[in-house]
Design a protein around this motif. Structure first.
Motif, short mmCIF file in Angstrom:
data_model
loop_
_atom_site.label_atom_id
_atom_site.label_comp_id
_atom_site.label_asym_id
_atom_site.label_seq_id
_atom_site.Cartn_x
_atom_site.Cartn_y
_atom_site.Cartn_z
N TYR A 99 -1.43 -1.89 -10.97
CA TYR A 99 -1.84 -0.44 -10.47
C TYR A 99 -2.28 -0.50 -9.00
CZ TYR A 99 -6.56 -2.34 -10.96
OH TYR A 99 -8.10 -2.99 -11.03
N TRP A 100 -2.36 0.59 -8.61
CA TRP A 100 -2.89 1.00 -7.12
C TRP A 100 -4.12 1.79 -7.25
CZ3 TRP A 100 2.12 1.38 -8.34
CH2 TRP A 100 3.13 0.58 -7.40
N CYS A 158 -6.91 6.24 -9.41
CA CYS A 158 -6.00 5.10 -9.57
C CYS A 158 -4.54 5.61 -9.59
CB CYS A 158 -6.17 4.51 -10.90
SG CYS A 158 -7.39 2.94 -10.86
N ALA A 172 0.90 -1.17 0.00
CA ALA A 172 0.16 -0.05 0.01
C ALA A 172 0.88 1.46 0.04
CB ALA A 172 -0.92 0.02 1.18
N SER A 188 -8.20 3.16 -1.34
CA SER A 188 -8.99 2.33 -0.84
C SER A 188 -10.44 2.68 -0.51
CB SER A 188 -8.25 2.10 0.67
OG SER A 188 -8.35 3.32 1.42
N TYR A 223 -8.98 -7.04 -1.39
CA TYR A 223 -7.96 -5.99 -1.90
C TYR A 223 -7.62 -4.92 -0.81
CZ TYR A 223 -7.26 -8.32 -6.49
OH TYR A 223 -6.95 -9.39 -7.64
N PHE A 282 -3.53 4.05 -1.11
CA PHE A 282 -3.88 3.50 -2.33
C PHE A 282 -3.38 2.24 -2.01
CE2 PHE A 282 -3.13 7.67 -4.05
CZ PHE A 282 -4.10 7.94 -5.24
N ARG A 283 -4.23 1.02 -2.45
CA ARG A 283 -4.21 -0.28 -2.48
C ARG A 283 -3.64 -1.04 -3.76
NH1 ARG A 283 -4.04 -2.31 2.67
NH2 ARG A 283 -4.66 -4.25 1.56
N TYR A 284 -2.61 -1.76 -3.46
CA TYR A 284 -2.09 -2.48 -4.88
C TYR A 284 -2.86 -3.40 -5.36
CZ TYR A 284 1.83 -4.75 -7.77
OH TYR A 284 2.33 -5.21 -8.98
N LYS A 306 -0.72 4.78 -11.28
CA LYS A 306 -0.23 3.77 -12.00
C LYS A 306 1.49 4.41 -12.28
CE LYS A 306 -0.83 0.99 -16.21
NZ LYS A 306 -1.66 0.83 -17.39
#
Length: 309
Positions: free
Chosen positions: A48-49, A303, A10, A52, A220, A18-20, A305
């Motif tokens: 990408y992330w 997102c 993260a 959450s 996720y 941001f979660r992976y 990236k």
């Protein structure tokens, strides 16, 4: 094991977790629901992330340099090209009603101004809204921001992008893969079990949004992908697109009249809050100018990236 690894991957940037989402192929769509949700087809996505939770009003204002609501720099916000309509400020009046952390139910925007900013006459006409904790400060960081149009949401991502990472609205495929949380062929982010006690939906009469982390995260680590607020995606809507969609990193049709919203909201029935349901929302006038939205049930997440991937 997987959750522990994802926790370590993260990233916290711009006030956002941001979660992976790892690279790989997933089965997108559904063959047993609405016609535009099918056919089910394999889609490969690069890593990408994704945030959450949907972006909150506090996070949005902070990213744009407006300050922390409700004490934002209104003059700066009015002069921002993102706020084309004078005084609209991303639907500030709507946000005051729906996005305050302790507020239980929306009434009228006047009564959501913190009491210290109200004169006696205004307070007498618009009493304070019902709140869980009447003594708590007025904060706007736990619920999703609403009434942000597609162009503004997309532009916010562009503004915070840099040479290494691009921030943007998720594509439809990115949104759905993240929402599924690693599950295959399930109706909701948690599986096929009924919604009861698992999502903020079917509450139209309550006139309120619950904090994004009210219910558990999916596999996720994402919260409120089912219910809460509808979420903008990058893609133009095409009811038949899935039949011809590229099988690797699809970005949606090249042209269209409506953008795709995903996830359903607090005011929708459970059948609209699945991980495959698609809604089209017009974003342009006939002269092709982007139009705003005053809807209290539309928000967005971002997102992240790597430019090189």
């Amino acid at each position: 094991m997987r959750n522990r690894i994802l926790d370590q991957l993260a990233v916290y940037e711009n006030g956002i977790e941001f979660r992976y989402i790892p690279a790989g192929t997933f089965a997108m769509g559904s063959d047993n629901r609405e016609p535009d949700e099918g056919p089910v087809h394999p889609v490969f996505l690069s890593p990408y992330w994704i945030s959450s939770t949907p972006i909150s009003w506090e996070t949005l204002c902070n990213m744009l340099g407006y300050g922390i609501p409700p004490d934002i720099d209104y003059e700066l916000a009015r002069n921002d090209p993102l706020n084309k309509s004078p005084g609209q400020l991303f639907g500030t009046k709507i946000c005051l009603q729906y996005c305050e952390d302790e507020t239980i139910q929306a009434r009228d925007w006047h009564c959501h101004i913190p009491p210290t900013e109200c004169d006696e006459k205004l307070s007498s006409h618009f009493p304070p809204p019902p709140r869980k904790n009447v003594n708590a400060p007025y904060t706007y960081g736990k619920k999703p921001v609403v009434a942000v149009n597609w162009q503004a949401a997309a532009t916010i991502g562009e503004r915070i992008s840099n040479d290494e990472f691009q921030f943007a609205l998720p594509s439809e495929a990115q949104w759905e893969k993240a929402a599924r949380g690693g599950l295959f062929g399930k109706k909701y982010a948690w599986g096929d079990e009924p919604v009861d006690g698992r999502a903020d939906c079917d509450r139209f009469r309550d006139i309120s949004i619950l904090p994004s982390k009210t219910y558990p995260a999916n596999g996720y680590g994402l919260y409120a992908v089912c219910g809460g607020v509808w979420e903008w995606t990058l893609d133009w809507y095409d009811a038949e697109y899935f039949a011809e969609s590229p099988r690797e990193n699809p970005s949606g049709p090249q042209v269209g009249k409506s953008k795709v919203l995903r996830g359903g909201s607090w005011g929708d029935c459970p059948d609209a809050c699945t991980v495959s349901f698609r809604m089209a929302y017009a974003t342009r006038k006939y002269n092709k100018e982007y139009i705003g939205t005053s809807s209290p049930n539309i928000g967005f997440r971002l997102c992240r990236k790597a430019i090189s991937s």
